[in-house]
Design a protein around this motif. Structure first.
Motif, PDB file in Angstrom:
ATOM      1  N   UNK A 213      20.432  -5.684 -16.500  1.00 14.83           N
ATOM      2  CA  UNK A 213      21.165  -4.410 -16.491  1.00 14.83           C
ATOM      3  C   UNK A 213      20.179  -3.246 -16.503  1.00 14.83           C
ATOM      4  N   UNK A 214      20.447  -2.227 -15.712  1.00 16.84           N
ATOM      5  CA  UNK A 214      19.632  -1.013 -15.784  1.00 16.84           C
ATOM      6  C   UNK A 214      19.827  -0.379 -17.162  1.00 16.84           C
ATOM      7  N   UNK A 215      18.839   0.365 -17.625  1.00 20.87           N
ATOM      8  CA  UNK A 215      18.994   1.061 -18.916  1.00 20.87           C
ATOM      9  C   UNK A 215      19.884   2.295 -18.727  1.00 20.87           C
ATOM     10  N   UNK A 216      21.190   2.085 -18.848  1.00 31.35           N
ATOM     11  CA  UNK A 216      22.140   3.117 -18.417  1.00 31.35           C
ATOM     12  C   UNK A 216      22.045   4.413 -19.211  1.00 31.35           C
ATOM     13  N   UNK A 217      21.782   4.286 -20.517  1.00 34.48           N
ATOM     14  CA  UNK A 217      21.745   5.535 -21.283  1.00 34.48           C
ATOM     15  C   UNK A 217      20.718   6.485 -20.681  1.00 34.48           C
ATOM     16  N   UNK A 218      19.536   5.953 -20.394  1.00 31.40           N
ATOM     17  CA  UNK A 218      18.477   6.792 -19.819  1.00 31.40           C
ATOM     18  C   UNK A 218      18.807   7.191 -18.383  1.00 31.40           C
ATOM     19  N   UNK A 219      19.315   6.244 -17.619  1.00 34.73           N
ATOM     20  CA  UNK A 219      19.590   6.531 -16.198  1.00 34.73           C
ATOM     21  C   UNK A 219      20.663   7.625 -16.089  1.00 34.73           C
ATOM     22  N   UNK A 220      21.732   7.481 -16.882  1.00 30.64           N
ATOM     23  CA  UNK A 220      22.807   8.474 -16.797  1.00 30.64           C
ATOM     24  C   UNK A 220      22.297   9.835 -17.288  1.00 30.64           C
ATOM     25  N   UNK A 221      21.483   9.828 -18.357  1.00 33.03           N
ATOM     26  CA  UNK A 221      20.973  11.108 -18.880  1.00 33.03           C
ATOM     27  C   UNK A 221      20.127  11.813 -17.816  1.00 33.03           C
ATOM     28  N   UNK A 222      19.283  11.050 -17.123  1.00 29.66           N
ATOM     29  CA  UNK A 222      18.443  11.649 -16.077  1.00 29.66           C
ATOM     30  C   UNK A 222      19.320  12.204 -14.951  1.00 29.66           C
ATOM     31  N   UNK A 223      20.362  11.444 -14.589  1.00 28.86           N
ATOM     32  CA  UNK A 223      21.269  11.913 -13.527  1.00 28.86           C
ATOM     33  C   UNK A 223      21.941  13.216 -13.956  1.00 28.86           C
ATOM     34  N   UNK A 224      22.396  13.258 -15.193  1.00 24.35           N
ATOM     35  CA  UNK A 224      23.063  14.474 -15.694  1.00 24.35           C
ATOM     36  C   UNK A 224      22.115  15.670 -15.607  1.00 24.35           C
ATOM     37  N   UNK A 225      20.890  15.442 -16.060  1.00 21.09           N
ATOM     38  CA  UNK A 225      19.914  16.534 -16.099  1.00 21.09           C
ATOM     39  C   UNK A 225      19.684  17.116 -14.703  1.00 21.09           C
ATOM     40  N   UNK A 226      19.751  16.249 -13.699  1.00 20.18           N
ATOM     41  CA  UNK A 226      19.457  16.703 -12.334  1.00 20.18           C
ATOM     42  C   UNK A 226      20.714  16.891 -11.495  1.00 20.18           C
ATOM     43  N   UNK A 227      21.863  16.816 -12.122  1.00 20.34           N
ATOM     44  CA  UNK A 227      23.116  17.044 -11.392  1.00 20.34           C
ATOM     45  C   UNK A 227      23.408  15.976 -10.354  1.00 20.34           C
ATOM     46  N   UNK A 228      22.854  14.771 -10.552  1.00 21.62           N
ATOM     47  CA  UNK A 228      23.084  13.703  -9.568  1.00 21.62           C
ATOM     48  C   UNK A 228      24.309  12.877  -9.962  1.00 21.62           C
ATOM     49  N   UNK A 229      24.978  12.368  -8.967  1.00 28.04           N
ATOM     50  CA  UNK A 229      26.118  11.447  -9.188  1.00 28.04           C
ATOM     51  C   UNK A 229      25.543  10.089  -9.554  1.00 28.04           C
ATOM     52  N   UNK A 230      26.080   9.455 -10.577  1.00 23.25           N
ATOM     53  CA  UNK A 230      25.579   8.130 -10.958  1.00 23.25           C
ATOM     54  C   UNK A 230      26.634   7.059 -10.673  1.00 23.25           C
ATOM     55  N   UNK A 231      26.292   6.172  -9.751  1.00 26.64           N
ATOM     56  CA  UNK A 231      27.184   5.066  -9.389  1.00 26.64           C
ATOM     57  C   UNK A 231      26.649   3.775 -10.012  1.00 26.64           C
ATOM     58  N   UNK A 232      27.561   2.892 -10.402  1.00 25.37           N
ATOM     59  CA  UNK A 232      27.147   1.598 -10.983  1.00 25.37           C
ATOM     60  C   UNK A 232      27.670   0.459 -10.117  1.00 25.37           C
ATOM     61  N   UNK A 233      26.753  -0.398  -9.657  1.00 25.22           N
ATOM     62  CA  UNK A 233      27.153  -1.658  -9.015  1.00 25.22           C
ATOM     63  C   UNK A 233      27.308  -2.681 -10.137  1.00 25.22           C
ATOM     64  N   UNK A 234      28.566  -2.972 -10.450  1.00 23.58           N
ATOM     65  CA  UNK A 234      28.829  -3.942 -11.523  1.00 23.58           C
ATOM     66  C   UNK A 234      29.660  -5.091 -11.004  1.00 23.58           C
ATOM     67  N   UNK A 235      29.300  -5.589  -9.839  1.00 21.97           N
ATOM     68  CA  UNK A 235      30.105  -6.613  -9.151  1.00 21.97           C
ATOM     69  C   UNK A 235      30.551  -7.704 -10.119  1.00 21.97           C
ATOM     70  N   UNK A 236      29.603  -8.207 -10.898  1.00 23.40           N
ATOM     71  CA  UNK A 236      29.988  -9.189 -11.924  1.00 23.40           C
ATOM     72  C   UNK A 236      29.630  -8.678 -13.318  1.00 23.40           C
ATOM     73  N   UNK A 237      28.524  -7.891 -13.411  1.00 24.29           N
ATOM     74  CA  UNK A 237      28.023  -7.495 -14.734  1.00 24.29           C
ATOM     75  C   UNK A 237      28.948  -6.570 -15.504  1.00 24.29           C
ATOM     76  N   UNK A 238      29.800  -5.826 -14.784  1.00 20.02           N
ATOM     77  CA  UNK A 238      30.675  -4.884 -15.500  1.00 20.02           C
ATOM     78  C   UNK A 238      31.632  -5.617 -16.438  1.00 20.02           C
TER      79      UNK A 238
END
Ligand SMILES: Cc1ncc(COP(=O)(O)O)c(C=O)c1O
Length: 463
Positions: free
Chosen positions: A239-264
């Motif tokens: 799993x990607x480290x979502x807390x950090x990934x989402x925080x970075x996306x928020x900071x830069x105004x980027x949309x964050x998509x999650x591929x969770x085909x099975x992992x979700x």
């Protein structure tokens, strides 16, 4: 009873024979392409044939080429079976033959899908007001989510992509982890975002995106950006480290998509949901029903936090389609198809037959059995498990040798006790074991370990 429908009883009986025999039949196909073509490709006759003959011939001819992927010892790719309630619901979806695209075409099934969507949000821990669309698979779920992302980031940049298209639009940067699943690329291709333009963030040895590298990459530019992260890497299950990934996306105004085909689906397990910490704060999530939820093919699920963006990207209006209030379920508001089967109905049946506890158990069992197989294999000489077994995926290498590893995979596939496939991890050949089937037991795991170890002995003898 109308005798023209007697064929349905035949189909039910033949299907029953097939599913009852899943655990006993050889897992791989018993016929090759030439044999199957010879058996199945008759010239199309001028006159139609009796339905019962068509079905009995079809079953007889197809049987040798069927794979027991719905059975308990199939560990190839990421392929689940079908829970009995889900399979039965799926048959009824065909018998009812309703158009799942709109409420007026099927009031009941539209409401069933509405309920299924609510349950999906709940068990996956997604926002209660996110949009949910039932699509054919995770690839189309990516397509749907990234169409919503395209809408959202361009809307914020003052551009109406649905009306104007991409020509002349601000450029959208798409950033994925180095080990993103290929279906993300395909979705970008289909959406005119250009698979060749995707920027890749380096990943660690398990395929997890490095958030510092993402931060640097996002800081290099500005303008609309979409980041595709992942829950469940196709080889390792990482799993990607979502807390950090989402925080970075928020900071830069980027949309964050999650591929969770099975992992979700780890969200459904109290003991595994920590793997997803932070993922629920993302903007969109793509997953499958036909993998870990064990509904029959086909079923993907696209969820978007900004339901308005999903709807704007998907919906259409036409004089002959009635206008409808926002809270009346019309499938075509949320997925790319205008008309479609009501594939959310098996999702409803699966979730209801499992309950929350049953779903948690299904996920936990897959993970526990993956760990059991990893332990059983790693005890043998020359057998190495290459990944951290955090979920349901195990990567195994034999004698640290590509040829031996491929020979073992080949031997296991020919033996038929279980079935699994190969992959390349780093630059080394590996056997991939993926457990998502609802029927797999400890006995199946142990039988399969024994079959794999027997294939190792054979490969060493003949190598
Ligand atoms: C991580 C991941 N994403 C996407 C997909 C594609 O899913 P589908 O085959 O349902 O389109 C898969 C399939 O295995 C997958 O494992």
């Amino acid at each position: 009873m109308d005798p023209r429908y007697d064929v349905l009883d035949d189909a039910a009986r033949l299907a029953r024979v097939f599913v009852d025999g899943l655990a006993e039949r050889s897992v791989g196909a018993q016929a090759g392409i030439d044999e199957l073509r010879a058996a199945l490709s008759a010239p199309l006759g001028e006159q139609g044939e009796d339905a019962r003959t068509v079905i009995s011939d079809l079953v007889g001819s197809a049987d040798p080429g069927l794979i027991a992927s719905a059975g308990p010892r199939y560990f190839g790719f990421v392929i689940g079976g079908s829970l009995p309630a889900a399979m039965a619901a799926d048959w009824l979806v065909s018998a009812w033959d309703q158009n799942g695209g709109g409420f007026d075409a099927s009031p009941s099934l539209s409401v069933v899908e509405e309920v299924a969507a609510r349950w999906v949000r709940e068990v996956l821990g997604l926002p209660a007001d996110c949009g949910v669309g039932f699509v054919t698979g995770c690839q189309m779920a990516h397509f749907t989510c990234l169409a919503a992302a395209r809408h959202g980031v361009l809307r914020d940049a003052g551009w109406d992509v649905e009306a104007e298209g991409l020509q002349g639009a601000p450029r959208i940067r798409v950033i994925t982890g180095a080990q993103a699943h290929v279906t993300v690329d395909v979705a970008c291709r289909l959406l005119g975002l250009g698979a060749g333009r995707i920027e890749r963030v380096p990943a660690d040895d398990q395929g997890r995106m490095l958030p510092d590298a993402l931060e640097r990459m996002l800081a290099e530019g500005n303008g609309p950006a979409v980041v595709c992260s992942q829950a469940g890497e196709i080889n390792t299950g990482a799993f990607d480290p979502f807390q950090d990934v989402v925080a970075v996306c928020r900071e830069h105004g980027a949309w964050c998509h999650v591929d969770g085909a099975f992992g979700l689906w780890a969200a459904a397990s109290p003991s595994r949901r920590r793997l997803l910490a932070g993922a629920q704060e993302a903007d969109s999530w793509a997953t499958d029903g036909h993998k870990w939820l064990n509904v029959p093919y086909d079923c993907g699920i696209a969820a978007v936090a900004d339901a308005g963006a999903q709807r704007a990207a998907m919906t259409s209006t036409s004089a002959y389609v009635p206008e409808h209030a926002e809270d009346v379920p019309w499938g075509f508001d949320w997925s790319p198809e205008f008309s479609r089967r009501a594939r959310g109905v098996p999702v409803y049946a699966a979730l209801r037959s499992l309950g929350r506890a049953g779903l948690a158990d299904l996920v936990d069992r897959g993970c526990d059995l993956a760990a059991r197989m990893a332990d059983g294999l790693a005890q043998a000489d020359g057998v190495e498990v290459l990944n951290e077994v955090v979920l349901n995926q195990v990567l195994v290498r034999f004698d640290d040798d590509d040829t031996v590893t491929d020979a073992v995979i080949d031997g296991v596939q020919r033996d038929g006790t279980c079935w699994l496939s190969g992959s390349t991890f780093g630059d080394r050949r590996v056997m991939r074991i993926s457990i998502v089937g609802w029927q797999t037991s400890e006995r199946d795991a142990d039988l399969s370990v024994a079959a794999i170890l027997a294939a190792v002995c054979d490969a060493r003898k003949t190598g």
